[in-house]
Scaffold this motif. Structure first.
Motif, PDB file in Angstrom:
ATOM      1  N   GLN A  44       0.826  -1.215   0.000  1.00 58.22           N
ATOM      2  CA  GLN A  44       0.000   0.000   0.000  1.00 58.22           C
ATOM      3  C   GLN A  44       0.853   1.255   0.000  1.00 58.22           C
ATOM      4  N   ALA A  45       1.901   1.234   0.804  1.00 58.17           N
ATOM      5  CA  ALA A  45       2.720   2.435   0.986  1.00 58.17           C
ATOM      6  C   ALA A  45       3.929   2.460   0.055  1.00 58.17           C
ATOM      7  N   HIS A  46       3.975   1.555  -0.929  1.00 55.69           N
ATOM      8  CA  HIS A  46       5.029   1.545  -1.948  1.00 55.69           C
ATOM      9  C   HIS A  46       6.429   1.451  -1.345  1.00 55.69           C
ATOM     10  N   SER A  47       6.649   0.445  -0.496  1.00 49.43           N
ATOM     11  CA  SER A  47       7.983   0.219   0.055  1.00 49.43           C
ATOM     12  C   SER A  47       8.974   0.006  -1.080  1.00 49.43           C
ATOM     13  N   THR A  48      10.137   0.637  -0.984  1.00 51.35           N
ATOM     14  CA  THR A  48      11.153   0.559  -2.038  1.00 51.35           C
ATOM     15  C   THR A  48      11.532  -0.882  -2.358  1.00 51.35           C
ATOM     16  N   HIS A  49      11.591  -1.722  -1.331  1.00 49.77           N
ATOM     17  CA  HIS A  49      12.068  -3.092  -1.504  1.00 49.77           C
ATOM     18  C   HIS A  49      10.999  -4.053  -2.015  1.00 49.77           C
ATOM     19  N   GLY A  54       4.492  -9.070  -6.055  1.00 53.14           N
ATOM     20  CA  GLY A  54       3.109  -9.430  -5.780  1.00 53.14           C
ATOM     21  C   GLY A  54       2.972  -9.947  -4.360  1.00 53.14           C
ATOM     22  N   VAL A  55       1.818 -10.509  -4.059  1.00 58.47           N
ATOM     23  CA  VAL A  55       1.532 -10.966  -2.698  1.00 58.47           C
ATOM     24  C   VAL A  55       2.470 -12.090  -2.284  1.00 58.47           C
ATOM     25  N   PHE A  56       2.468 -13.174  -3.027  1.00 55.79           N
ATOM     26  CA  PHE A  56       3.221 -14.352  -2.618  1.00 55.79           C
ATOM     27  C   PHE A  56       4.722 -14.176  -2.831  1.00 55.79           C
ATOM     28  N   SER A  57       5.088 -13.497  -3.915  1.00 52.50           N
ATOM     29  CA  SER A  57       6.514 -13.212  -4.117  1.00 52.50           C
ATOM     30  C   SER A  57       7.012 -12.256  -3.028  1.00 52.50           C
ATOM     31  N   GLY A  58       6.147 -11.346  -2.581  1.00 57.35           N
ATOM     32  CA  GLY A  58       6.511 -10.434  -1.502  1.00 57.35           C
ATOM     33  C   GLY A  58       6.729 -11.165  -0.192  1.00 57.35           C
ATOM     34  N   LEU A  59       5.864 -12.133   0.111  1.00 53.79           N
ATOM     35  CA  LEU A  59       6.023 -12.937   1.327  1.00 53.79           C
ATOM     36  C   LEU A  59       7.329 -13.727   1.294  1.00 53.79           C
ATOM     37  N   LEU A 281      -5.849   3.616  -5.574  1.00 52.96           N
ATOM     38  CA  LEU A 281      -6.838   3.497  -4.501  1.00 52.96           C
ATOM     39  C   LEU A 281      -7.182   2.048  -4.168  1.00 52.96           C
ATOM     40  N   TYR A 282      -7.021   1.155  -5.140  1.00 54.46           N
ATOM     41  CA  TYR A 282      -7.306  -0.262  -4.877  1.00 54.46           C
ATOM     42  C   TYR A 282      -6.039  -1.111  -4.943  1.00 54.46           C
ATOM     43  N   ARG A 283      -4.875  -0.472  -4.761  1.00 48.63           N
ATOM     44  CA  ARG A 283      -3.613  -1.207  -4.755  1.00 48.63           C
ATOM     45  C   ARG A 283      -3.589  -2.167  -3.571  1.00 48.63           C
ATOM     46  N   GLY A 284      -3.232  -3.408  -3.827  1.00 50.12           N
ATOM     47  CA  GLY A 284      -3.190  -4.400  -2.755  1.00 50.12           C
ATOM     48  C   GLY A 284      -4.541  -5.014  -2.446  1.00 50.12           C
ATOM     49  N   MET A 285      -5.565  -4.732  -3.284  1.00 53.56           N
ATOM     50  CA  MET A 285      -6.913  -5.239  -3.010  1.00 53.56           C
ATOM     51  C   MET A 285      -6.976  -6.751  -3.077  1.00 53.56           C
ATOM     52  N   SER A 286      -6.195  -7.337  -3.985  1.00 51.39           N
ATOM     53  CA  SER A 286      -6.203  -8.800  -4.085  1.00 51.39           C
ATOM     54  C   SER A 286      -5.757  -9.434  -2.787  1.00 51.39           C
ATOM     55  N   ILE A 287      -4.676  -8.902  -2.199  1.00 57.12           N
ATOM     56  CA  ILE A 287      -4.228  -9.436  -0.923  1.00 57.12           C
ATOM     57  C   ILE A 287      -5.235  -9.132   0.180  1.00 57.12           C
TER      58      ILE A 287
END
Length: 318
Positions: A44-49, A54-59, A281-287
């Protein structure tokens, strides 16, 4: 013991049990989805890293970069916040529901929605600073820590960012989002629970001698009703959640500090101008769907089970 004293004792016992049931429900539900909560905040907050993931790749990247327990970063602050938050929300919902039944009638759809909204707003009012602190802690990445814990975060924000106002940054969009979120959550759960018990009890209910009407939802039915309620509620309130996070985390990186000087409407408009509807506004909605459905399902289910265990499902008059 006089009749009035006995009535006060019953009411006090009811409130205490409701607080306990709500607090436990909140802790179970938030711990269940804590890893998803953290990656949602980072996206949501656009972390640089993590903003390119995506959701699962981020985890997977969190585990690789910061180890497994980093998935639960900020969850300590979350538990400190969620027990009083959920306890207040569920207990005040029960009270508001009783009062709305008297004022608007026991079957009023507006009354149930208003009871849920009011409960959500009441809970947020008392616990919002802890949510801001928890978001700051969850946003930190290993090797780039600014804060060392809950108290340190709160003191730094208070001293460096304008006192109590910093702790309540993003409060207005939170309230604007909470009204539809809590309203639809409680309303949808109550209505689906009612429909299950009235129209398909043979599939969704099991006998319970303590429960009013002699029926109680089965565990799968509780989870289903809670999950659907969470999905509906999140669909309406999510843009306000994104706006709130941007305001809460504005001071965490130079490129987002512009949000610290803006109000809710300007922040919302700027997010839309910069990133559009889907990626803004709907960034991260899937997660959020992946996270919200089990979270609300576990929350309502645990609360209903706690009510049964504490004998709060007996139609008690308060």
């Amino acid at each position: 013991m006089t009749l009035r004293t006995e009535e006060k004792s019953v009411k006090f016992e009811f409130v205490l049990k409701s607080l306990l049931a709500g607090g436990v429900a909140g802790m179970f539900s938030k711990t269940t989805v804590a890893p998803l909560d953290r990656i949602k905040i980072l996206l949501q907050a656009h972390s640089t890293h993590y903003k390119h993931l995506g959701v699962f790749s981020g985890l997977k990247e969190i585990i690789k970069r910061e180890k497994f327990f980093a998935l639960y970063k900020g969850n300590g602050a979350q538990m400190v916040r969620i027990f009083p938050y959920a306890a207040t929300q569920f207990t005040t919902f029960e009270l508001y529901k009783k009062w709305s039944a008297v004022l608007l009638g026991p079957n009023s759809h507006i009354g149930k929605f208003l009871a849920g909204s009011s409960a959500g707003v009441t809970a947020v009012l008392f616990t919002y600073p802890l949510d801001t602190i928890r978001a700051r802690l969850a946003f930190q990445v290993a090797g780039e820590h600014v804060y060392t814990g809950i108290v340190h975060t709160g003191l730094c924000m208070y001293q460096q960012e304008g006192g109590f106002r910093a702790l309540y940054r993003g409060f207005v969009p939170t309230i604007c989002g909470m009204i539809p979120y809590a309203g639809f959550s409680f309303y949808c759960f109550e209505m689906m629970k009612y429909c299950c018990m009235k129209y398909v009890p043979q599939y969704t209910c099991s006998p319970c001698s303590r429960n009013t009407g002699g029926l109680v939802l089965s565990l799968p039915a509780k989870l289903l009703c809670g999950g659907l309620a969470g999905a509906v509620a999140q669909s309406f309130s999510y843009p306000m959640d994104v706006t709130r996070r941007r305001m809460q985390l504005a001071m965490m990186s130079p490129e987002t500090q512009k949000f610290a000087r803006m109000g809710m409407v300007k922040t919302l408009v700027l997010i839309y101008k910069d990133n559009g509807m889907v990626k803004g506004l709907y960034r991260g909605m899937s997660i959020n769907y992946i996270r919200a459905i089990p979270m609300v399902a576990v929350s309502f289910t645990t609360y209903e089970l706690m009510k049964q265990a504490l004998q709060l499902d007996t139609g008690m008059k308060i």
